[in-house]
Design a protein around this motif. Structure first.
Motif, PDB file in Angstrom:
ATOM      1  N   LEU A  92       0.824  -1.207   0.000  1.00 31.74           N
ATOM      2  CA  LEU A  92       0.000   0.000   0.000  1.00 31.74           C
ATOM      3  C   LEU A  92       0.860   1.260   0.000  1.00 31.74           C
ATOM      4  CD1 LEU A  92      -2.703  -1.170   2.557  1.00 31.74           C
ATOM      5  CD2 LEU A  92      -3.119  -0.647   0.152  1.00 31.74           C
ATOM      6  N   SER A 102      -0.346  -1.487  -9.689  1.00 34.40           N
ATOM      7  CA  SER A 102      -1.556  -1.860  -8.959  1.00 34.40           C
ATOM      8  C   SER A 102      -1.112  -2.421  -7.625  1.00 34.40           C
ATOM      9  CB  SER A 102      -2.391  -2.885  -9.727  1.00 34.40           C
ATOM     10  OG  SER A 102      -1.769  -4.161  -9.717  1.00 34.40           O
ATOM     11  N   THR A 104      -2.434  -5.099  -4.492  1.00 33.37           N
ATOM     12  CA  THR A 104      -3.366  -6.043  -3.878  1.00 33.37           C
ATOM     13  C   THR A 104      -2.826  -6.384  -2.502  1.00 33.37           C
ATOM     14  OG1 THR A 104      -3.985  -6.957  -6.030  1.00 33.37           O
ATOM     15  CG2 THR A 104      -4.521  -8.265  -4.084  1.00 33.37           C
ATOM     16  N   PRO A 197      -6.240   9.623  -3.371  1.00 35.14           N
ATOM     17  CA  PRO A 197      -6.083   8.572  -4.387  1.00 35.14           C
ATOM     18  C   PRO A 197      -5.208   9.032  -5.540  1.00 35.14           C
ATOM     19  CG  PRO A 197      -8.379   8.772  -3.703  1.00 35.14           C
ATOM     20  CD  PRO A 197      -7.657   9.921  -3.081  1.00 35.14           C
ATOM     21  N   VAL A 202      -6.378  -0.256  -6.147  1.00 38.39           N
ATOM     22  CA  VAL A 202      -6.063  -0.944  -4.893  1.00 38.39           C
ATOM     23  C   VAL A 202      -7.158  -1.956  -4.589  1.00 38.39           C
ATOM     24  CG1 VAL A 202      -5.732  -0.694  -2.403  1.00 38.39           C
ATOM     25  CG2 VAL A 202      -4.793   1.026  -3.973  1.00 38.39           C
ATOM     26  N   THR A 203      -6.747  -3.180  -4.310  1.00 38.06           N
ATOM     27  CA  THR A 203      -7.650  -4.231  -3.844  1.00 38.06           C
ATOM     28  C   THR A 203      -7.215  -4.652  -2.446  1.00 38.06           C
ATOM     29  OG1 THR A 203      -7.997  -5.051  -6.097  1.00 38.06           O
ATOM     30  CG2 THR A 203      -8.557  -6.538  -4.283  1.00 38.06           C
ATOM     31  N   MET A 225     -10.452   4.154   2.961  1.00 40.42           N
ATOM     32  CA  MET A 225     -10.047   3.948   1.572  1.00 40.42           C
ATOM     33  C   MET A 225     -11.260   3.550   0.732  1.00 40.42           C
ATOM     34  SD  MET A 225      -6.305   2.120   1.818  1.00 40.42           S
ATOM     35  CE  MET A 225      -5.926   2.594   0.121  1.00 40.42           C
ATOM     36  N   ALA A 228     -10.913   2.020  -2.869  1.00 41.29           N
ATOM     37  CA  ALA A 228     -10.347   0.688  -3.087  1.00 41.29           C
ATOM     38  C   ALA A 228     -11.458  -0.342  -3.287  1.00 41.29           C
ATOM     39  CB  ALA A 228      -9.465   0.282  -1.914  1.00 41.29           C
ATOM     40  N   HIS A 230     -12.834  -3.720  -1.953  1.00 40.04           N
ATOM     41  CA  HIS A 230     -12.728  -4.451  -0.686  1.00 40.04           C
ATOM     42  C   HIS A 230     -13.426  -5.797  -0.816  1.00 40.04           C
ATOM     43  CE1 HIS A 230     -11.201  -0.956   1.663  1.00 40.04           C
ATOM     44  NE2 HIS A 230     -11.866  -0.291   0.732  1.00 40.04           N
TER      45      HIS A 230
END
Length: 275
Positions: A92, A102, A104, A197, A202-203, A225, A228, A230
């Motif tokens: 992150l 990206s 995750t 952002p 983002v996952t 967040m 993102a 989720h």
């Protein structure tokens, strides 16, 4: 220097494990990911085969710098970055610094409320380190039975029987070798504070049966967040890769596919606007 292994071809993807673990924890998902990506798995500083953590700077800064140096050394720019636990927090933060294409994060660290709230995690790891040292003389026989692996690893996995005995024994040895680094990192734990952002997809996927990072942290992550994606990983513990390899691999691939490919014919200037 970070010890690493590399598999497959395609867009680069860097996988970062959690505190006390080692790069081999990604083995259950590497084959699937390497079918589409150039996959790099690396040991954290002070873990596995990597050199010691640089203690001349704050721990978080030293971890980010180590991976930025790895990217440069491998000649890769803005890879897809995937992390679990502490590795999720590092992923992150690399995204925050625009060093990832990206991100995750699987059960990422850093979403506790504050130092007092973090006492549970610190106490858990303290007891695990003590237990690992005491059980070391009996670890061989314990890892060879499903019941023994459940006793040793039930705090990390929903299905510890999925972890092969040699892997379980190697993980225990690694944790004991890394215990000074683990204590140093736990002493410098901090809360993740995202900025605005940056366009990096983002996952954040939380293990449904996590015993290390408790469920309220997923709610806090969603609140701070909202941009993102989720998700919950059904039937998984804190380290989900051996529990549900296919589910985890497909979650990672879906997260990476959220990155918009850059058309090489489009030139972007240093401010991020179209030239």
């Amino acid at each position: 220097m970070l010890a690493y292994e590399r598999f497959g071809s395609g867009e680069p993807m860097v996988l970062i494990h959690g505190i006390g673990h080692r790069r081999q924890t990604w083995y259950p998902v590497v084959r699937r990911l390497a079918a589409e990506y150039d996959v790099i798995i690396a040991d954290l500083p002070g873990h596995g085969g990597s050199s010691a953590l640089d203690r001349t700077m704050p721990a978080g800064e030293a971890l980010r710098a180590a991976f930025a140096e790895l990217f440069t050394g491998l000649g890769i720019e803005r890879p897809h970055v995937v992390g679990n636990s502490l590795g999720g927090l590092i992923a992150l933060e690399l995204g925050e610094n625009d060093l990832a294409r990206s991100v995750t994060a699987l059960s990422p660290a850093g979403f506790w409320v504050g130092a007092r709230d973090f006492l549970y995690v610190r106490a858990l790891f303290g007891s695990i380190l003590t237990g690992a040292r005491l059980m070391r003389p009996f670890a061989g026989p314990l890892t060879r039975s499903n019941l023994g692996r459940k006793a040793m690893l039930g705090w990390l996995y929903a299905h510890p029987q999925n972890v092969p005995a040699p892997m379980a024994l190697g993980d225990l040895e690694n944790m004991l070798r890394a215990r000074a680094t683990i204590r140093h990192l736990l002493a410098q734990a901090y809360t993740f504070a995202p900025g605005e952002p940056r366009g990096v997809p983002v996952t954040i996927a939380w293990a449904q049966r996590d015993r290390v990072l408790l469920p309220y942290q997923a709610r806090r992550a969603r609140r701070i967040m909202p941009h993102a994606t989720h998700l919950w990983l059904d039937g998984c513990g804190h380290v989900p890769m051996p529990d549900e390899p296919e589910l985890v691999a497909e979650t990672i691939i879906a997260g990476a596919r959220r990155a918009v490919p850059i058309d090489p014919r489009v030139i972007v200037d240093s401010t991020g606007s179209l030239a």
